[in-house]
Design a protein around this motif. Structure first.
Motif, PDB file in Angstrom:
ATOM      1  N   HIS A 196       2.088 -19.824  -2.231  1.00 49.41           N
ATOM      2  CA  HIS A 196       2.178 -18.505  -2.184  1.00 49.41           C
ATOM      3  C   HIS A 196       0.920 -17.599  -1.404  1.00 49.41           C
ATOM      4  N   ALA A 197      -0.041 -18.452  -1.193  1.00 51.44           N
ATOM      5  CA  ALA A 197      -1.083 -17.658  -0.289  1.00 51.44           C
ATOM      6  C   ALA A 197      -0.495 -17.421   1.013  1.00 51.44           C
ATOM      7  N   LEU A 198       0.732 -18.069   1.416  1.00 52.82           N
ATOM      8  CA  LEU A 198       1.217 -18.072   2.964  1.00 52.82           C
ATOM      9  C   LEU A 198       2.467 -17.163   2.961  1.00 52.82           C
ATOM     10  N   ASP A 199       3.056 -16.890   2.125  1.00 55.35           N
ATOM     11  CA  ASP A 199       4.187 -16.007   1.881  1.00 55.35           C
ATOM     12  C   ASP A 199       4.403 -14.989   1.153  1.00 55.35           C
ATOM     13  N   TYR A 200       3.994 -15.007   0.035  1.00 58.28           N
ATOM     14  CA  TYR A 200       3.739 -14.034  -1.139  1.00 58.28           C
ATOM     15  C   TYR A 200       2.526 -13.092  -1.188  1.00 58.28           C
ATOM     16  N   LYS A 201       2.481 -11.938  -0.381  1.00 54.76           N
ATOM     17  CA  LYS A 201       1.268 -11.467  -0.330  1.00 54.76           C
ATOM     18  C   LYS A 201       1.048 -10.516  -1.756  1.00 54.76           C
ATOM     19  N   GLY A 202       2.028 -10.689  -2.719  1.00 57.92           N
ATOM     20  CA  GLY A 202       1.677  -9.687  -3.936  1.00 57.92           C
ATOM     21  C   GLY A 202       0.562 -10.221  -4.892  1.00 57.92           C
ATOM     22  N   CYS A 203       0.263 -11.524  -4.730  1.00 60.41           N
ATOM     23  CA  CYS A 203      -0.846 -12.207  -5.733  1.00 60.41           C
ATOM     24  C   CYS A 203      -2.110 -12.364  -4.740  1.00 60.41           C
ATOM     25  N   HIS A 204      -2.230 -11.972  -3.844  1.00 58.94           N
ATOM     26  CA  HIS A 204      -3.722 -11.806  -2.906  1.00 58.94           C
ATOM     27  C   HIS A 204      -4.753 -11.160  -4.112  1.00 58.94           C
ATOM     28  N   SER A 205      -5.759 -11.724  -4.075  1.00 57.34           N
ATOM     29  CA  SER A 205      -6.735 -11.273  -4.970  1.00 57.34           C
ATOM     30  C   SER A 205      -7.333  -9.904  -4.613  1.00 57.34           C
ATOM     31  N   SER A 206      -7.254  -9.470  -3.284  1.00 57.15           N
ATOM     32  CA  SER A 206      -7.960  -8.091  -2.853  1.00 57.15           C
ATOM     33  C   SER A 206      -6.881  -7.084  -2.856  1.00 57.15           C
TER      34      SER A 206
ATOM     35  N   ARG B  56       5.725   4.236  -1.097  1.00 56.48           N
ATOM     36  CA  ARG B  56       6.455   3.753  -0.222  1.00 56.48           C
ATOM     37  C   ARG B  56       5.929   3.293   1.050  1.00 56.48           C
ATOM     38  N   ASP B  57       4.872   4.111   1.537  1.00 54.34           N
ATOM     39  CA  ASP B  57       3.929   3.724   2.630  1.00 54.34           C
ATOM     40  C   ASP B  57       3.283   2.643   2.537  1.00 54.34           C
ATOM     41  N   ILE B  58       2.443   2.446   1.148  1.00 54.98           N
ATOM     42  CA  ILE B  58       1.646   1.369   0.801  1.00 54.98           C
ATOM     43  C   ILE B  58       2.793  -0.004   0.981  1.00 54.98           C
ATOM     44  N   SER B  59       3.983   0.171   0.433  1.00 58.82           N
ATOM     45  CA  SER B  59       4.772  -0.919   0.397  1.00 58.82           C
ATOM     46  C   SER B  59       4.864  -1.448   1.819  1.00 58.82           C
ATOM     47  N   VAL B  60       5.073  -0.543   2.788  1.00 61.70           N
ATOM     48  CA  VAL B  60       5.433  -0.832   4.232  1.00 61.70           C
ATOM     49  C   VAL B  60       4.036  -1.407   4.668  1.00 61.70           C
ATOM     50  N   ILE B  61       2.750  -0.873   4.556  1.00 64.01           N
ATOM     51  CA  ILE B  61       1.650  -1.237   5.049  1.00 64.01           C
ATOM     52  C   ILE B  61       1.350  -2.749   4.644  1.00 64.01           C
ATOM     53  N   GLU B  62       1.411  -3.027   3.261  1.00 59.98           N
ATOM     54  CA  GLU B  62       1.057  -4.243   2.872  1.00 59.98           C
ATOM     55  C   GLU B  62       2.218  -5.161   2.943  1.00 59.98           C
ATOM     56  N   GLY B  63       3.140  -4.888   3.104  1.00 59.17           N
ATOM     57  CA  GLY B  63       4.386  -5.844   3.053  1.00 59.17           C
ATOM     58  C   GLY B  63       4.798  -6.313   1.705  1.00 59.17           C
ATOM     59  N   ILE B  64       4.629  -5.613   0.891  1.00 60.92           N
ATOM     60  CA  ILE B  64       4.920  -5.899  -0.616  1.00 60.92           C
ATOM     61  C   ILE B  64       6.243  -5.053  -1.176  1.00 60.92           C
ATOM     62  N   SER B  65       6.651  -5.218  -2.324  1.00 62.83           N
ATOM     63  CA  SER B  65       7.679  -4.654  -2.994  1.00 62.83           C
ATOM     64  C   SER B  65       7.172  -3.123  -3.637  1.00 62.83           C
ATOM     65  N   VAL B  66       7.848  -2.128  -3.566  1.00 65.52           N
ATOM     66  CA  VAL B  66       7.849  -0.874  -4.314  1.00 65.52           C
ATOM     67  C   VAL B  66       7.564  -1.215  -5.811  1.00 65.52           C
ATOM     68  N   VAL B  67       7.895  -2.299  -6.421  1.00 66.61           N
ATOM     69  CA  VAL B  67       7.804  -2.462  -7.754  1.00 66.61           C
ATOM     70  C   VAL B  67       6.474  -2.704  -8.023  1.00 66.61           C
ATOM     71  N   LYS B  68       5.863  -3.762  -7.012  1.00 66.02           N
ATOM     72  CA  LYS B  68       4.500  -4.228  -7.114  1.00 66.02           C
ATOM     73  C   LYS B  68       3.561  -3.351  -6.918  1.00 66.02           C
ATOM     74  N   VAL B  69       3.781  -2.170  -6.012  1.00 68.44           N
ATOM     75  CA  VAL B  69       2.958  -1.121  -5.904  1.00 68.44           C
ATOM     76  C   VAL B  69       2.754  -0.259  -7.066  1.00 68.44           C
ATOM     77  N   LEU B  70       3.834   0.058  -7.579  1.00 68.41           N
ATOM     78  CA  LEU B  70       4.019   0.829  -8.880  1.00 68.41           C
ATOM     79  C   LEU B  70       3.273   0.280 -10.105  1.00 68.41           C
ATOM     80  N   SER B  71       3.239  -0.945 -10.234  1.00 69.52           N
ATOM     81  CA  SER B  71       2.845  -1.791 -11.267  1.00 69.52           C
ATOM     82  C   SER B  71       1.323  -1.882 -11.495  1.00 69.52           C
ATOM     83  N   VAL B  72       0.571  -1.608  -9.981  1.00 71.08           N
ATOM     84  CA  VAL B  72      -0.839  -1.324  -9.921  1.00 71.08           C
ATOM     85  C   VAL B  72      -1.462  -0.284 -10.793  1.00 71.08           C
ATOM     86  N   PRO B  73      -0.967   0.931 -10.668  1.00 68.79           N
ATOM     87  CA  PRO B  73      -1.551   2.057 -11.293  1.00 68.79           C
ATOM     88  C   PRO B  73      -1.039   2.054 -12.815  1.00 68.79           C
TER      89      PRO B  73
END
Length: 240
Positions: free
Chosen positions: A43-53, A69-86
């Motif tokens: 997971h630490a190699l190809d899935y960025k959505g679970c990184h601790s920071s 959507r900008d955060i999704s592009v910058i971090e290389g993760i899905s929009v769903v992951k970004v929305l789930s944080v807040p």
């Protein structure tokens, strides 16, 4: 020569793991015997959505006016992951004092889903400390203004005077208090309105970014209120 690699579960750092089938992509899935959760071995190699920071970085960018959507592009993760944080966050503000010399009250307009669906934020602001003392959401009417006054009383907050503009609902709701009317007395909260429009991408003027549901809007503003009121430093929070 054999090389032995010991795996650690990223959530609880447990080492008692067992293989638990494979994902649809063919990657090996593991189960932690300590907490019962699953994870992918690489997971630490190809899935960025679970990184601790990652969560800290997302929150930092959200209070700096960067869109989902900008955060999704910058971090290389899905929009769903970004929305789930807040959505999973639980930031709340509490008044720092029980008595204020002067509170400024104003409204803040924004829309949800479409421009015709306008919602109003009415809040009390202390210019001396830059603190958002209390706030309510609703329509632009006397009921919402009265609700803010009731919230201040319920929290045990007293003040020497209330400063507002000449909106009729403010005049009626706070007529029993030492009420000062005039734009020159609400300079502080007007400046804070500008700060909110810089901190929250959804609140930018003439922006294409907006919340489709009310819950996401409330979470975004709760985070910004915590940032402003608690003197929360994003860079320091990112390092912790």
């Amino acid at each position: 020569m054999k090389i032995k690699i010991e795996l650690y579960f990223p959530h609880c750092q447990g080492t008692k793991l067992k293989k638990n089938g494979r994902k649809h992509s063919g990657k090996q899935n593991y189960l932690c015997k300590k907490c019962g959760r699953q994870f992918i071995g690489d997971h630490a190699l190809d899935y960025k959505g679970c990184h601790s920071s990652l969560i800290k970085r997302i929150l930092l960018m959200m209070v700096c006016g960067i869109g989902v959507r900008d955060i999704s592009v910058i971090e290389g993760i899905s929009v769903v992951k970004v929305l789930s944080v807040p959505v999973k966050s639980s930031y709340r503000i509490t008044p720092k004092c029980h008595h204020y010399a002067s509170l400024e009250i104003d409204e803040f307009r924004i829309y949800v889903g479409k421009k015709k669906n306008k919602v109003r934020l009415i809040y009390a602001y202390d210019r001396e400390t830059g603190e958002i003392v209390s706030y309510v959401w609703g329509k632009r009417d006397l009921k919402t203004a009265g609700k803010l006054r009731k919230n201040l009383l319920a929290a045990g907050i007293s003040y020497d005077c209330i400063c507002t503009d000449n909106w009729e609902s403010f005049i009626i709701a706070f007529q029993s208090n030492n009420h000062i009317i005039g734009k020159k007395h609400t300079v502080g909260i007007e400046g804070n309105n500008c700060r909110l429009r810089h901190c929250i991408r959804r609140a930018f003027r003439k922006t294409c970014c907006f919340s489709k549901i009310m819950r996401n809007l409330l979470k975004a503003f709760n985070l910004a209120f915590f940032y402003i009121t608690s003197c929360y430093t994003p860079i320091a929070y990112l390092i912790l």
